[in-house]
Design a protein around this motif. Sequence first.
Motif, PDB file in Angstrom:
ATOM      1  N   TYR A  54      -2.073  -3.546   8.164  1.00  0.00           N
ATOM      2  CA  TYR A  54      -2.317  -4.972   7.883  1.00  0.00           C
ATOM      3  C   TYR A  54      -1.027  -5.781   8.030  1.00  0.00           C
ATOM      4  O   TYR A  54      -0.408  -6.150   7.036  1.00  0.00           O
ATOM      5  CB  TYR A  54      -2.935  -5.139   6.490  1.00  0.00           C
ATOM      6  N   GLN A  55      -0.651  -5.991   9.285  1.00  0.00           N
ATOM      7  CA  GLN A  55       0.547  -6.798   9.510  1.00  0.00           C
ATOM      8  C   GLN A  55       0.231  -8.229   9.070  1.00  0.00           C
ATOM      9  O   GLN A  55      -0.879  -8.694   9.243  1.00  0.00           O
ATOM     10  CB  GLN A  55       0.938  -6.761  10.993  1.00  0.00           C
ATOM     11  N   GLY A  56       1.212  -8.865   8.492  1.00  0.00           N
ATOM     12  CA  GLY A  56       0.966 -10.232   8.015  1.00  0.00           C
ATOM     13  C   GLY A  56       0.541 -10.257   6.546  1.00  0.00           C
ATOM     14  O   GLY A  56       0.521 -11.319   5.935  1.00  0.00           O
ATOM     15  N   VAL A  57       0.196  -9.082   5.996  1.00  0.00           N
ATOM     16  CA  VAL A  57      -0.113  -9.024   4.562  1.00  0.00           C
ATOM     17  C   VAL A  57       1.157  -8.553   3.845  1.00  0.00           C
ATOM     18  O   VAL A  57       1.820  -7.620   4.293  1.00  0.00           O
ATOM     19  CB  VAL A  57      -1.280  -8.037   4.287  1.00  0.00           C
ATOM     20  N   ARG A  58       1.483  -9.231   2.737  1.00  0.00           N
ATOM     21  CA  ARG A  58       2.678  -8.856   1.963  1.00  0.00           C
ATOM     22  C   ARG A  58       2.428  -7.488   1.308  1.00  0.00           C
ATOM     23  O   ARG A  58       1.385  -7.296   0.683  1.00  0.00           O
ATOM     24  CB  ARG A  58       2.819  -9.905   0.870  1.00  0.00           C
ATOM     25  N   VAL A  59       3.357  -6.561   1.469  1.00  0.00           N
ATOM     26  CA  VAL A  59       3.200  -5.239   0.846  1.00  0.00           C
ATOM     27  C   VAL A  59       4.375  -5.026  -0.100  1.00  0.00           C
ATOM     28  O   VAL A  59       5.526  -5.208   0.284  1.00  0.00           O
ATOM     29  CB  VAL A  59       3.141  -4.123   1.918  1.00  0.00           C
ATOM     30  N   THR A  60       4.063  -4.668  -1.344  1.00  0.00           N
ATOM     31  CA  THR A  60       5.110  -4.576  -2.351  1.00  0.00           C
ATOM     32  C   THR A  60       4.920  -3.341  -3.232  1.00  0.00           C
ATOM     33  O   THR A  60       3.804  -2.815  -3.339  1.00  0.00           O
ATOM     34  CB  THR A  60       5.125  -5.846  -3.237  1.00  0.00           C
ATOM     35  N   ALA A  61       6.008  -2.919  -3.885  1.00  0.00           N
ATOM     36  CA  ALA A  61       5.924  -1.781  -4.812  1.00  0.00           C
ATOM     37  C   ALA A  61       5.540  -2.270  -6.210  1.00  0.00           C
ATOM     38  O   ALA A  61       5.137  -1.485  -7.056  1.00  0.00           O
ATOM     39  CB  ALA A  61       7.273  -1.080  -4.875  1.00  0.00           C
ATOM     40  N   ASP A  62       5.662  -3.580  -6.430  1.00  0.00           N
ATOM     41  CA  ASP A  62       5.553  -4.118  -7.779  1.00  0.00           C
ATOM     42  C   ASP A  62       4.210  -4.824  -8.006  1.00  0.00           C
ATOM     43  O   ASP A  62       3.987  -5.944  -7.534  1.00  0.00           O
ATOM     44  CB  ASP A  62       6.724  -5.091  -8.003  1.00  0.00           C
ATOM     45  N   ALA A  63       3.340  -4.175  -8.784  1.00  0.00           N
ATOM     46  CA  ALA A  63       2.017  -4.750  -9.057  1.00  0.00           C
ATOM     47  C   ALA A  63       2.144  -6.125  -9.710  1.00  0.00           C
ATOM     48  O   ALA A  63       1.328  -7.011  -9.466  1.00  0.00           O
ATOM     49  CB  ALA A  63       1.241  -3.813  -9.970  1.00  0.00           C
ATOM     50  N   PHE A  64       3.174  -6.312 -10.526  1.00  0.00           N
ATOM     51  CA  PHE A  64       3.298  -7.568 -11.278  1.00  0.00           C
ATOM     52  C   PHE A  64       3.704  -8.740 -10.390  1.00  0.00           C
ATOM     53  O   PHE A  64       3.455  -9.896 -10.723  1.00  0.00           O
ATOM     54  CB  PHE A  64       4.199  -7.374 -12.498  1.00  0.00           C
ATOM     55  N   GLU A  65       4.268  -8.412  -9.237  1.00  0.00           N
ATOM     56  CA  GLU A  65       4.540  -9.466  -8.259  1.00  0.00           C
ATOM     57  C   GLU A  65       3.208 -10.048  -7.760  1.00  0.00           C
ATOM     58  O   GLU A  65       3.073 -11.262  -7.582  1.00  0.00           O
ATOM     59  CB  GLU A  65       5.336  -8.856  -7.090  1.00  0.00           C
ATOM     60  N   VAL A  66       2.227  -9.176  -7.558  1.00  0.00           N
ATOM     61  CA  VAL A  66       0.890  -9.627  -7.124  1.00  0.00           C
ATOM     62  C   VAL A  66       0.203 -10.380  -8.268  1.00  0.00           C
ATOM     63  O   VAL A  66      -0.351 -11.469  -8.086  1.00  0.00           O
ATOM     64  CB  VAL A  66       0.031  -8.411  -6.684  1.00  0.00           C
ATOM     65  N   ILE A  67       0.299  -9.785  -9.456  1.00  0.00           N
ATOM     66  CA  ILE A  67      -0.387 -10.359 -10.622  1.00  0.00           C
ATOM     67  C   ILE A  67       0.117 -11.770 -10.942  1.00  0.00           C
ATOM     68  O   ILE A  67      -0.653 -12.660 -11.298  1.00  0.00           O
ATOM     69  CB  ILE A  67      -0.216  -9.402 -11.838  1.00  0.00           C
TER      70      ILE A  67
END
Length: 334
Positions: free
Chosen positions: A46-59
């Motif tokens: 999913y290029q263009g989708v932000r991928v992060t290690a930190d769930a709280f960044e999404v939350i």
Amino acid sequence: MLKFGVIGYGYWGPNIVRNLDGVEEVRIQAIADKSATARQRAAAKYQGVRVTADAFEVISSTDIDAIAIVTPVWTHFELAKAALENGKHIFVEKPFTSTAVQAEELINLAAQKNLQIMVDYTFLFTGAVRKIKQLLQEGKLGKLYYYDSIRVNLGLFQHDVNVVWDLAPHDLSIMDHLIAEKPEAIVATGQTHLNGVEDIAFLTVYFPNDIIAHINVNWLSPVKIRTTLIGGEKKMLVWNDLEADEKVKIYDKGVEITNREGVYNLLVNYRSGDMWAPQLEQAEALRLELGYFVDCIVKGQAPFNDGASGLRVVKMLEAASQSMRRRGAISYIQ
Ligand SMILES: NC(=O)c1ccc[n+]([C@@H]2O[C@H](COP(=O)([O-])OP(=O)(O)OC[C@H]3O[C@@H](n4cnc5c(N)ncnc54)[C@H](O)[C@@H]3O)[C@@H](O)[C@H]2O)c1
């Protein structure tokens, strides 16, 4: 457009992301996973989708409306609570939470904030369960007698939950959906062989009006079986989920007692009529479910597989665990 974040891209997460991606009104903004390999897989697909290690960044992200939580059960409560506190609607994997108290807290929080909770009971959206529900609603099976399911295979061993919390939520949610009665009590037995959690278990659930259910779940079976028998006064059915076609077969079979004057005069008539296999809808269940979640959010309506249905299943799981610890002592459901 509803903007989604997904937390957890392990075994099941990719199915959620792929199906969310297929819902027209959805844009996936971010995927979080602690594992670097999982993040690599997500980023490659999913290029263009932000991928992060930190769930709280999404939350805490202000550009996200709803979050799918696809992580192990013991993490659901903390992530779901934080997501609701941050004003996000939540789609939570089964089982909803590890305890009924946690489920109640999430339900209250969502109500206060006017947010929707959906628990992923994928099976409720399959052509088979939708058809069975329709048959029951139309009274085609007659008075319901029993639900009897066998759900066994070799593995996948889970580390954080036993076989009951892993596999039985499927049947418990299906029963909760199909049987219009509140379960009264559970008797459960099980055994631990390998990694300290039960890998085989047998659950009996008592409902009012003489309805009884039995569920056999097992991670140590040499073959995979996914077969459910549902018996009613008028008809009985067999649902074999591993069949490519004709997953559901309805039998016009039954028993009628025509004379009850004394045990020796019992007149029993066995009816053995036709069998038929109804046409089932083929659409992918998860896709339908996620589309329905989006509809519910847009309309501000609670889905039928909401937090309350999540709580009902968790209560049954707790009762089963309690009974299993006492080697099958009856456990009443509050
Ligand atoms: N509906 C279904 O048919 C179905 C099928 C399989 C699994 N499930 C459910 O899905 C959930 C996940 O199961 P799975 O088999 O995919 O597990 P998994 O262990 O394969 O994947 C979980 C992923 O979540 C990540 N993770 C865990 N905690 C995290 C955190 N705090 N922040 C970010 N990432 C985190 C892990 O790194 C891992 O990649 C469970 O609740 C399970 O019961 C449902």
